[in-house]
Design a protein around this motif. Structure first.
Motif, PDB file in Angstrom:
ATOM      1  N   GLU A 462       0.801  -1.225   0.000  1.00 23.51           N
ATOM      2  CA  GLU A 462       0.000   0.000   0.000  1.00 23.51           C
ATOM      3  C   GLU A 462       0.839   1.283   0.000  1.00 23.51           C
ATOM      4  OE1 GLU A 462      -2.494  -0.477   3.418  1.00 23.51           O
ATOM      5  OE2 GLU A 462      -3.502  -2.260   2.607  1.00 23.51           O
ATOM      6  N   ASP A 463       1.978   1.266   0.693  1.00 24.27           N
ATOM      7  CA  ASP A 463       2.737   2.507   0.865  1.00 24.27           C
ATOM      8  C   ASP A 463       4.220   2.362   0.532  1.00 24.27           C
ATOM      9  OD1 ASP A 463       0.515   4.013   2.011  1.00 24.27           O
ATOM     10  OD2 ASP A 463       0.763   2.741   3.777  1.00 24.27           O
ATOM     11  N   GLY A 464       4.581   1.314  -0.165  1.00 20.25           N
ATOM     12  CA  GLY A 464       5.987   1.043  -0.421  1.00 20.25           C
ATOM     13  C   GLY A 464       6.731   2.136  -1.167  1.00 20.25           C
ATOM     14  N   GLN A 465       5.993   2.979  -1.883  1.00 16.40           N
ATOM     15  CA  GLN A 465       6.638   4.068  -2.620  1.00 16.40           C
ATOM     16  C   GLN A 465       7.344   5.051  -1.688  1.00 16.40           C
ATOM     17  OE1 GLN A 465       3.400   3.455  -2.550  1.00 16.40           O
ATOM     18  NE2 GLN A 465       2.269   5.316  -1.981  1.00 16.40           N
ATOM     19  N   GLU A 466       6.927   5.054  -0.418  1.00 15.24           N
ATOM     20  CA  GLU A 466       7.595   5.913   0.566  1.00 15.24           C
ATOM     21  C   GLU A 466       9.071   5.570   0.682  1.00 15.24           C
ATOM     22  OE1 GLU A 466       5.008   7.806   4.213  1.00 15.24           O
ATOM     23  OE2 GLU A 466       6.056   5.924   4.546  1.00 15.24           O
ATOM     24  N   ALA A 467       9.401   4.297   0.552  1.00 13.15           N
ATOM     25  CA  ALA A 467      10.787   3.853   0.664  1.00 13.15           C
ATOM     26  C   ALA A 467      11.645   4.531  -0.405  1.00 13.15           C
ATOM     27  CB  ALA A 467      10.870   2.337   0.534  1.00 13.15           C
ATOM     28  N   GLU A 468      11.107   4.632  -1.609  1.00 14.55           N
ATOM     29  CA  GLU A 468      11.842   5.281  -2.696  1.00 14.55           C
ATOM     30  C   GLU A 468      12.048   6.764  -2.413  1.00 14.55           C
ATOM     31  OE1 GLU A 468      10.198   4.537  -6.558  1.00 14.55           O
ATOM     32  OE2 GLU A 468       9.629   2.487  -6.023  1.00 14.55           O
ATOM     33  N   ARG A 469      11.017   7.416  -1.879  1.00 12.68           N
ATOM     34  CA  ARG A 469      11.119   8.855  -1.598  1.00 12.68           C
ATOM     35  C   ARG A 469      12.217   9.156  -0.586  1.00 12.68           C
ATOM     36  NH1 ARG A 469       5.405   9.100  -1.372  1.00 12.68           N
ATOM     37  NH2 ARG A 469       5.403   9.609   0.844  1.00 12.68           N
ATOM     38  N   TYR A 470      12.383   8.263   0.378  1.00 11.93           N
ATOM     39  CA  TYR A 470      13.401   8.480   1.408  1.00 11.93           C
ATOM     40  C   TYR A 470      14.688   7.709   1.117  1.00 11.93           C
ATOM     41  CZ  TYR A 470       9.963  10.922   4.245  1.00 11.93           C
ATOM     42  OH  TYR A 470       9.042  11.841   4.716  1.00 11.93           O
ATOM     43  N   GLU A 471      14.734   7.070  -0.063  1.00  9.67           N
ATOM     44  CA  GLU A 471      15.910   6.320  -0.518  1.00  9.67           C
ATOM     45  C   GLU A 471      16.335   5.245   0.490  1.00  9.67           C
ATOM     46  OE1 GLU A 471      18.719   9.465  -1.257  1.00  9.67           O
ATOM     47  OE2 GLU A 471      18.036   9.694  -3.323  1.00  9.67           O
ATOM     48  N   ILE A 472      15.318   4.585   1.066  1.00 10.71           N
ATOM     49  CA  ILE A 472      15.539   3.491   2.008  1.00 10.71           C
ATOM     50  C   ILE A 472      15.171   2.185   1.313  1.00 10.71           C
ATOM     51  CG2 ILE A 472      14.944   2.554   4.275  1.00 10.71           C
ATOM     52  CD1 ILE A 472      14.009   5.349   5.104  1.00 10.71           C
ATOM     53  N   SER A 473      15.938   1.126   1.539  1.00  6.07           N
ATOM     54  CA  SER A 473      15.589  -0.162   0.948  1.00  6.07           C
ATOM     55  C   SER A 473      14.207  -0.578   1.445  1.00  6.07           C
ATOM     56  CB  SER A 473      16.619  -1.227   1.314  1.00  6.07           C
ATOM     57  OG  SER A 473      16.461  -1.636   2.666  1.00  6.07           O
ATOM     58  N   ILE A 474      13.491  -1.326   0.629  1.00  9.10           N
ATOM     59  CA  ILE A 474      12.109  -1.668   0.948  1.00  9.10           C
ATOM     60  C   ILE A 474      11.998  -2.478   2.242  1.00  9.10           C
ATOM     61  CG2 ILE A 474      12.014  -3.805  -0.404  1.00  9.10           C
ATOM     62  CD1 ILE A 474       9.231  -1.121  -0.194  1.00  9.10           C
ATOM     63  N   LEU A 475      12.967  -3.377   2.483  1.00 11.60           N
ATOM     64  CA  LEU A 475      12.919  -4.177   3.710  1.00 11.60           C
ATOM     65  C   LEU A 475      13.144  -3.314   4.938  1.00 11.60           C
ATOM     66  CD1 LEU A 475      14.735  -7.615   3.261  1.00 11.60           C
ATOM     67  CD2 LEU A 475      12.301  -7.148   3.429  1.00 11.60           C
ATOM     68  N   LEU A 476      14.144  -2.432   4.887  1.00 16.43           N
ATOM     69  CA  LEU A 476      14.438  -1.577   6.028  1.00 16.43           C
ATOM     70  C   LEU A 476      13.286  -0.618   6.281  1.00 16.43           C
ATOM     71  CD1 LEU A 476      16.749  -1.102   8.077  1.00 16.43           C
ATOM     72  CD2 LEU A 476      17.448   0.838   6.664  1.00 16.43           C
ATOM     73  N   TRP A 477      12.701  -0.100   5.195  1.00 12.73           N
ATOM     74  CA  TRP A 477      11.554   0.808   5.347  1.00 12.73           C
ATOM     75  C   TRP A 477      10.381   0.099   6.013  1.00 12.73           C
ATOM     76  CZ3 TRP A 477       6.643   0.173   3.375  1.00 12.73           C
ATOM     77  CH2 TRP A 477       5.772   1.241   3.578  1.00 12.73           C
ATOM     78  N   ALA A 478      10.093  -1.130   5.584  1.00 15.00           N
ATOM     79  CA  ALA A 478       8.968  -1.879   6.160  1.00 15.00           C
ATOM     80  C   ALA A 478       9.188  -2.118   7.657  1.00 15.00           C
ATOM     81  CB  ALA A 478       8.783  -3.205   5.433  1.00 15.00           C
ATOM     82  N   LYS A 479      10.416  -2.480   8.025  1.00 18.16           N
ATOM     83  CA  LYS A 479      10.720  -2.680   9.441  1.00 18.16           C
ATOM     84  C   LYS A 479      10.575  -1.378  10.223  1.00 18.16           C
ATOM     85  CE  LYS A 479      14.083  -6.395   8.536  1.00 18.16           C
ATOM     86  NZ  LYS A 479      15.520  -6.753   8.594  1.00 18.16           N
ATOM     87  N   LEU A 480      10.998  -0.278   9.604  1.00 15.52           N
ATOM     88  CA  LEU A 480      10.928   1.023  10.264  1.00 15.52           C
ATOM     89  C   LEU A 480       9.483   1.471  10.442  1.00 15.52           C
ATOM     90  CD1 LEU A 480      12.241   3.590  11.375  1.00 15.52           C
ATOM     91  CD2 LEU A 480      12.537   4.382   9.005  1.00 15.52           C
ATOM     92  N   LYS A 481       8.693   1.367   9.396  1.00 21.91           N
ATOM     93  CA  LYS A 481       7.286   1.780   9.490  1.00 21.91           C
ATOM     94  C   LYS A 481       6.537   0.927  10.513  1.00 21.91           C
ATOM     95  CE  LYS A 481       3.058   2.620   6.821  1.00 21.91           C
ATOM     96  NZ  LYS A 481       2.761   3.866   7.558  1.00 21.91           N
ATOM     97  N   TYR A 482       6.810  -0.373  10.499  1.00 25.62           N
ATOM     98  CA  TYR A 482       6.149  -1.259  11.457  1.00 25.62           C
ATOM     99  C   TYR A 482       6.579  -0.923  12.880  1.00 25.62           C
ATOM    100  CZ  TYR A 482       4.488  -5.513  13.721  1.00 25.62           C
ATOM    101  OH  TYR A 482       3.849  -6.385  14.564  1.00 25.62           O
ATOM    102  N   ALA A 483       7.872  -0.640  13.077  1.00 22.51           N
ATOM    103  CA  ALA A 483       8.367  -0.291  14.410  1.00 22.51           C
ATOM    104  C   ALA A 483       7.693   0.973  14.938  1.00 22.51           C
ATOM    105  CB  ALA A 483       9.884  -0.103  14.371  1.00 22.51           C
TER     106      ALA A 483
END
Length: 553
Positions: A462-483
């Protein structure tokens, strides 16, 4: 409602405007276990923690849910029997944060253990701990021991014992228990420091506290107040005027992390040191970590420091048991130190002090629990909540159920039991691939987050494009958003240390992504420039501490 500091004002409002049955001071594994036990029996529960959840001892252990084999040597049969049985329960209720780890205990001529004592000791251990047949000890010849781990010292080697311990991520175990308590209705908040107890008719009925993030003040009231503050237990007792008789004695344990390229250990080892202590060396995710030391500690338990003596002790132990491993201080990639809050016993060395837990009640009604081990957290919680339930029956004629946590999965553990976890992961990998992840990436998230992994998959979809905007890998972004959304992470250090463990076992990822993570969290929490700078500085200091081989006391 999300279990998130995004809702911090709402959580604060609930804490201030509710009358609780139980208020717990301390958000380590002991406090977390008490919160879960109490709320599942029907009690109205609040918990506050002055730092992040698990920021003290509960993120600084040897990362083992182990049965305490060494306590057999001290004839603490009861401790071995209880925590040994608890290992299997912790594993069954949270197989995503606990993994069986076969361990070799080598025995050499003149060492602490001989062939006979090892065989008998492990057999008694299996019996006391109720070890299932497939995980019972095996005895190895010297050749078989070397086959398991070729790096072991061959001179004087007579064989080895082969037995199972359980490896865990102590901080994530604590967080998962905390999350389960929250999901079942407990109100829990990190970064709230109790600085004054509230009394009515001479009895403790709550606390006054300071919000460590906003600087605001709040009061929380409850019929029963439990002091589960770990290394800070005595400071709460002192506040209560009940610091007498038994007190805590803090001991420090240090661990070092080396890359497998310099210490290519393939088998977990529990080994002798020249001074007849025992140390663990454990392979984990491309690293080998070694610990622990055991020395008395009298400084600030929030950031116990590693001395040259600590570092040299562990390096010497490696050289002693693994003589072909050519390592030095420069090879230490990261490290951590923690303190154990043990109940003081006069005349005993740090390694001799019992790890048993005890419960004390003051004249004001403050209930304190101290001592104990990570493995026994659930039984400790059961004991103290049994006591509280009895008090509610006697004093208020209120009845609560018996303990329900023995067969209750913690957050992420709803996978159909440990035997079904592999099958659960196979079933769910397709959802990860649907979100755009590879099979390996999907499996990684499932292994860490268990039955919560599908939430991360949905976030990516649903929101994975956020990872690209912040130049974070998709896995790290998912862990961060969930945290942030589901695990109450409030700072970059919370995320890199206690939500992912990267600060200990993947420090390069922290260094490469620290700025991006800080930028993302600053946007989510609307930090001012001053707040952002403070959190960045805190993270830099934690990186420096973790990466530095030694920091003198």
């Amino acid at each position: 409602m999300l279990f998130s500091n995004i809702n911090r004002n709402e959580v604060t409002h609930n804490l201030e405007n509710s009358q609780y049955d139980v208020l717990i001071i301390g958000g380590g594994i002991t406090g977390a276990g008490i919160a879960l036990d109490a709320v599942t029996r029907g009690m109205k529960v609040a918990l506050i923690e002055m730092q992040d959840f698990a920021a003290g001892t509960s993120s600084r252990s040897t990362k083992l849910v182990h049965g305490g084999l060494r306590y057999l040597k001290q004839l603490e049969v009861g401790v071995v029997a209880e925590v040994g049985k608890e290992r299997a329960i912790v594993y069954e209720n949270g197989p995503h944060v606990t993994t069986p780890e076969w361990m070799v205990l080598p025995f050499h001529t003149g060492g602490t253990f001989g062939k006979y004592s090892t065989s008998i000791g492990l057999k008694v251990y299996d019996f006391l701990a109720g070890v299932k047949r497939s995980e019972r000890r095996k005895m190895l010849t010297a050749d078989e021991t070397i086959l398991k781990e070729p790096l072991i010292k061959k001179e004087g080697l007579n064989g080895g014992g082969y037995y199972v311990e359980y490896r865990t991520d102590d901080a994530r175990l604590t967080i998962e228990v905390i999350k389960e308590a929250a999901a079942r209705g407990a109100h829990l908040m990190n970064y709230v420091k109790a600085d004054r107890l509230i009394y009515h008719d001479g009895k403790v009925v709550g606390i006054q506290a300071e919000d460590q993030l906003s600087g605001g003040r709040l009061e929380v009231r409850a019929k029963k107040v439990i002091n589960a503050a770990g290394p800070w237990v005595d400071s709460i007792r002192k506040m209560n005027g009940s610091l007498s008789k038994k007190t805590l004695k803090l001991t420090k344990g240090v661990h070092i992390v080396l890359d497998q390229s310099v210490f290519p250990l393939k088998q977990a080892i529990y080994y002798d040191t020249p001074d007849k202590r025992m140390v663990f060396a454990i392979p984990r995710d491309g690293k080998t970590y070694v610990g622990t030391t055991d020395t008395f500690y009298q400084h600030d338990p929030r950031q116990p420091k590693i001395t040259k003596e600590d570092r040299n002790y562990l390096l010497s132990s490696i050289h002693y048991m693994f003589p072909t491993v050519n390592i030095s201080e420069k090879d230490i990639e990261s490290s951590w130190a923690g303190v154990r809050p043990l109940i003081y016993e006069e005349g005993k060395d740090p390694s001799e002090i019992s790890r048993k837990d005890e419960i004390w009640e003051s004249d004001t009604g403050l209930i304190t629990i101290a001592g104990g081990k990570l493995t026994g957290y659930r039984k400790m919680a059961e004991s103290i909540v049994n006591l509280i339930a009895k008090k509610f029956k006697d004093e208020h004629d209120r009845l609560f159920s018996n303990c329900l946590t023995k067969n209750m999965p913690i957050s992420g553990g709803d996978v159909g039991g440990s035997k079904n976890f592999s099958h659960y992961k196979e079933e769910q990998i397709s959802n990860g691939k649907k979100a755009g992840l590879t099979m390996e990436e999907s499996e990684q998230l499932l292994s860490v987050y268990g039955s919560n992994a599908p939430i991360l998959f949905r976030m990516i979809e649903e929101d994975g494009q956020e990872a690209e905007r912040y130049e974070i890998s998709i896995l790290l972004w998912a862990k961060l958003k969930y945290a942030i959304d589901c695990e109450m992470a409030a700072t970059p250090t919370d995320f890199f240390y206690r939500r992912t463990g990267a600060l200990l076992f993947d420090i390069k990822t922290v260094i490469n992504n620290k700025e991006k993570v800080c930028n993302y969290m600053a946007k989510i929490f609307s930090w001012s420039n001053k707040e952002k700078a403070a959190y960045e500085k805190e993270l830099e200091e934690k990186i420096k501490v973790a990466a530095s081989p030694s920091q003198e006391d």
